[in-house]
Motif scaffolding. Structure first.
Motif, PDB file in Angstrom:
ATOM      1  N   LYS A   1     -11.879  -3.752  -4.362  1.00  0.00           N
ATOM      2  CA  LYS A   1     -10.937  -3.797  -5.494  1.00  0.00           C
ATOM      3  C   LYS A   1     -10.039  -5.025  -5.391  1.00  0.00           C
ATOM      4  O   LYS A   1      -9.840  -5.730  -6.369  1.00  0.00           O
ATOM      5  N   VAL A   2      -9.484  -5.239  -4.193  1.00  0.00           N
ATOM      6  CA  VAL A   2      -8.621  -6.398  -3.978  1.00  0.00           C
ATOM      7  C   VAL A   2      -9.410  -7.480  -3.262  1.00  0.00           C
ATOM      8  O   VAL A   2     -10.433  -7.211  -2.628  1.00  0.00           O
ATOM      9  N   GLU A   3      -8.905  -8.695  -3.361  1.00  0.00           N
ATOM     10  CA  GLU A   3      -9.602  -9.828  -2.746  1.00  0.00           C
ATOM     11  C   GLU A   3      -9.622  -9.713  -1.222  1.00  0.00           C
ATOM     12  O   GLU A   3     -10.615 -10.040  -0.568  1.00  0.00           O
ATOM     13  N   ARG A   4      -8.499  -9.263  -0.658  1.00  0.00           N
ATOM     14  CA  ARG A   4      -8.390  -9.176   0.797  1.00  0.00           C
ATOM     15  C   ARG A   4      -7.263  -8.222   1.161  1.00  0.00           C
ATOM     16  O   ARG A   4      -6.314  -8.056   0.398  1.00  0.00           O
ATOM     17  N   ILE A   5      -7.349  -7.596   2.324  1.00  0.00           N
ATOM     18  CA  ILE A   5      -6.310  -6.701   2.825  1.00  0.00           C
ATOM     19  C   ILE A   5      -5.724  -7.320   4.084  1.00  0.00           C
ATOM     20  O   ILE A   5      -6.467  -7.691   5.003  1.00  0.00           O
ATOM     21  N   PHE A   6      -4.402  -7.430   4.119  1.00  0.00           N
ATOM     22  CA  PHE A   6      -3.701  -7.961   5.284  1.00  0.00           C
ATOM     23  C   PHE A   6      -2.884  -6.844   5.930  1.00  0.00           C
ATOM     24  O   PHE A   6      -2.145  -6.143   5.246  1.00  0.00           O
ATOM     25  N   PHE A   7      -3.029  -6.706   7.239  1.00  0.00           N
ATOM     26  CA  PHE A   7      -2.277  -5.739   8.033  1.00  0.00           C
ATOM     27  C   PHE A   7      -1.297  -6.527   8.901  1.00  0.00           C
ATOM     28  O   PHE A   7      -1.723  -7.381   9.680  1.00  0.00           O
ATOM     29  N   THR A   8      -0.011  -6.244   8.787  1.00  0.00           N
ATOM     30  CA  THR A   8       0.979  -7.047   9.512  1.00  0.00           C
ATOM     31  C   THR A   8       1.401  -6.436  10.845  1.00  0.00           C
ATOM     32  O   THR A   8       2.105  -7.091  11.606  1.00  0.00           O
TER      33      THR A   8
ATOM     34  N   TYR B   1       0.821  -1.217   0.000  1.00  0.00           N
ATOM     35  CA  TYR B   1       0.000   0.000   0.000  1.00  0.00           C
ATOM     36  C   TYR B   1       0.857   1.270   0.000  1.00  0.00           C
ATOM     37  O   TYR B   1       0.922   1.976  -0.996  1.00  0.00           O
ATOM     38  N   ASP B   2       1.521   1.563   1.142  1.00  0.00           N
ATOM     39  CA  ASP B   2       2.288   2.808   1.273  1.00  0.00           C
ATOM     40  C   ASP B   2       3.511   2.804   0.360  1.00  0.00           C
ATOM     41  O   ASP B   2       4.327   1.882   0.404  1.00  0.00           O
ATOM     42  N   GLY B   3       3.631   3.842  -0.452  1.00  0.00           N
ATOM     43  CA  GLY B   3       4.787   3.958  -1.336  1.00  0.00           C
ATOM     44  C   GLY B   3       4.658   3.167  -2.627  1.00  0.00           C
ATOM     45  O   GLY B   3       5.473   3.311  -3.533  1.00  0.00           O
ATOM     46  N   THR B   4       3.642   2.335  -2.732  1.00  0.00           N
ATOM     47  CA  THR B   4       3.401   1.580  -3.965  1.00  0.00           C
ATOM     48  C   THR B   4       2.028   1.992  -4.496  1.00  0.00           C
ATOM     49  O   THR B   4       1.942   2.803  -5.409  1.00  0.00           O
TER      50      THR B   4
ATOM     51  N   CYS C   1      -3.853  -7.024  -0.907  1.00  0.00           N
ATOM     52  CA  CYS C   1      -3.005  -5.949  -0.412  1.00  0.00           C
ATOM     53  C   CYS C   1      -2.358  -6.434   0.873  1.00  0.00           C
ATOM     54  O   CYS C   1      -3.025  -7.034   1.721  1.00  0.00           O
ATOM     55  N   CYS C   2      -1.057  -6.187   0.995  1.00  0.00           N
ATOM     56  CA  CYS C   2      -0.352  -6.514   2.231  1.00  0.00           C
ATOM     57  C   CYS C   2       0.417  -5.272   2.672  1.00  0.00           C
ATOM     58  O   CYS C   2       1.298  -4.795   1.959  1.00  0.00           O
ATOM     59  N   THR C   3       0.045  -4.743   3.828  1.00  0.00           N
ATOM     60  CA  THR C   3       0.650  -3.533   4.345  1.00  0.00           C
ATOM     61  C   THR C   3       1.176  -3.759   5.752  1.00  0.00           C
ATOM     62  O   THR C   3       0.613  -4.562   6.511  1.00  0.00           O
ATOM     63  N   MET C   4       2.232  -3.037   6.111  1.00  0.00           N
ATOM     64  CA  MET C   4       2.790  -3.164   7.454  1.00  0.00           C
ATOM     65  C   MET C   4       2.044  -2.301   8.475  1.00  0.00           C
ATOM     66  O   MET C   4       2.401  -2.279   9.645  1.00  0.00           O
ATOM     67  N   ARG C   5       1.030  -1.631   8.061  1.00  0.00           N
ATOM     68  CA  ARG C   5       0.243  -0.805   8.985  1.00  0.00           C
ATOM     69  C   ARG C   5      -0.452  -1.662  10.042  1.00  0.00           C
ATOM     70  O   ARG C   5      -0.666  -2.854   9.856  1.00  0.00           O
TER      71      ARG C   5
ATOM     72  N   GLU D   1      -4.464   2.381  11.894  1.00  0.00           N
ATOM     73  CA  GLU D   1      -4.039   2.953  10.609  1.00  0.00           C
ATOM     74  C   GLU D   1      -4.738   2.320   9.402  1.00  0.00           C
ATOM     75  O   GLU D   1      -4.363   2.589   8.268  1.00  0.00           O
ATOM     76  N   GLY D   2      -5.743   1.513   9.648  1.00  0.00           N
ATOM     77  CA  GLY D   2      -6.310   0.730   8.562  1.00  0.00           C
ATOM     78  C   GLY D   2      -7.470   1.334   7.798  1.00  0.00           C
ATOM     79  O   GLY D   2      -7.780   0.901   6.694  1.00  0.00           O
ATOM     80  N   ASP D   3      -8.122   2.346   8.345  1.00  0.00           N
ATOM     81  CA  ASP D   3      -9.341   2.864   7.711  1.00  0.00           C
ATOM     82  C   ASP D   3      -9.094   3.388   6.299  1.00  0.00           C
ATOM     83  O   ASP D   3      -9.875   3.116   5.387  1.00  0.00           O
ATOM     84  N   GLU D   4      -8.023   4.140   6.115  1.00  0.00           N
ATOM     85  CA  GLU D   4      -7.721   4.705   4.788  1.00  0.00           C
ATOM     86  C   GLU D   4      -7.522   3.589   3.760  1.00  0.00           C
ATOM     87  O   GLU D   4      -8.051   3.651   2.646  1.00  0.00           O
ATOM     88  N   VAL D   5      -6.768   2.564   4.147  1.00  0.00           N
ATOM     89  CA  VAL D   5      -6.499   1.447   3.243  1.00  0.00           C
ATOM     90  C   VAL D   5      -7.810   0.745   2.884  1.00  0.00           C
ATOM     91  O   VAL D   5      -8.079   0.467   1.712  1.00  0.00           O
TER      92      VAL D   5
END
Length: 120
Positions: A81-88, A34-37, A61-65, A70-74
């Motif tokens: 749009k994406v199948e799933r969002i992963f927050f690490t 997400y961030d920077g990409t 999407c895989c983000t280190m947030r 920090e997840g609401d914006e993502v």
């Protein structure tokens, strides 16, 4: 005769023919940072996600947030749009996804060291 780039060709070819062609292609799992990409050019990545999905690939999407702080914006920008969002939560992406038994074929990340390294 000039050949068409694959994307142009696939947009020109009728969908039933494209879909029959795609049966023989390997379906990839693509992990997009997400961030920077994604944030650098959302229109580009939205088009990429749409095309990859149309071609039968899966995009996550895989983000280190941290999801809770920090997840609401993502979620707002990528939900649907994406199948799933992963927050690490600042942990490395490989181990975080493998804990969910998710193993991307392709990583797209502006800082690839975070795929294998924790931020803490």
């Amino acid at each position: 005769m000039r050949s068409l780039p694959l994307i142009t060709f696939l947009q020109w070819v009728p969908d039933p023919i494209v879909m029959e062609f795609l049966v023989f292609m390997k379906k990839l799992l693509i992990a997009l940072d997400y961030d920077g990409t994604y944030t650098e050019d959302p229109k580009l990545w939205d088009a990429f996600i749409a095309l990859a999905t149309k071609l039968g690939h899966r995009v996550i999407c895989c983000t280190m947030r941290y999801e809770d702080t920090e997840g609401d914006e993502v979620k707002d920008l990528l939900r649907g749009k994406v199948e799933r969002i992963f927050f690490t939560g600042r942990k490395n992406k490989t181990e975080s996804l493998s804990a969910h038994e998710v193993f991307p074929d392709i990583w797209i990340d502006d800082a690839p060291h975070w795929i294998f390294q924790d931020a803490l």
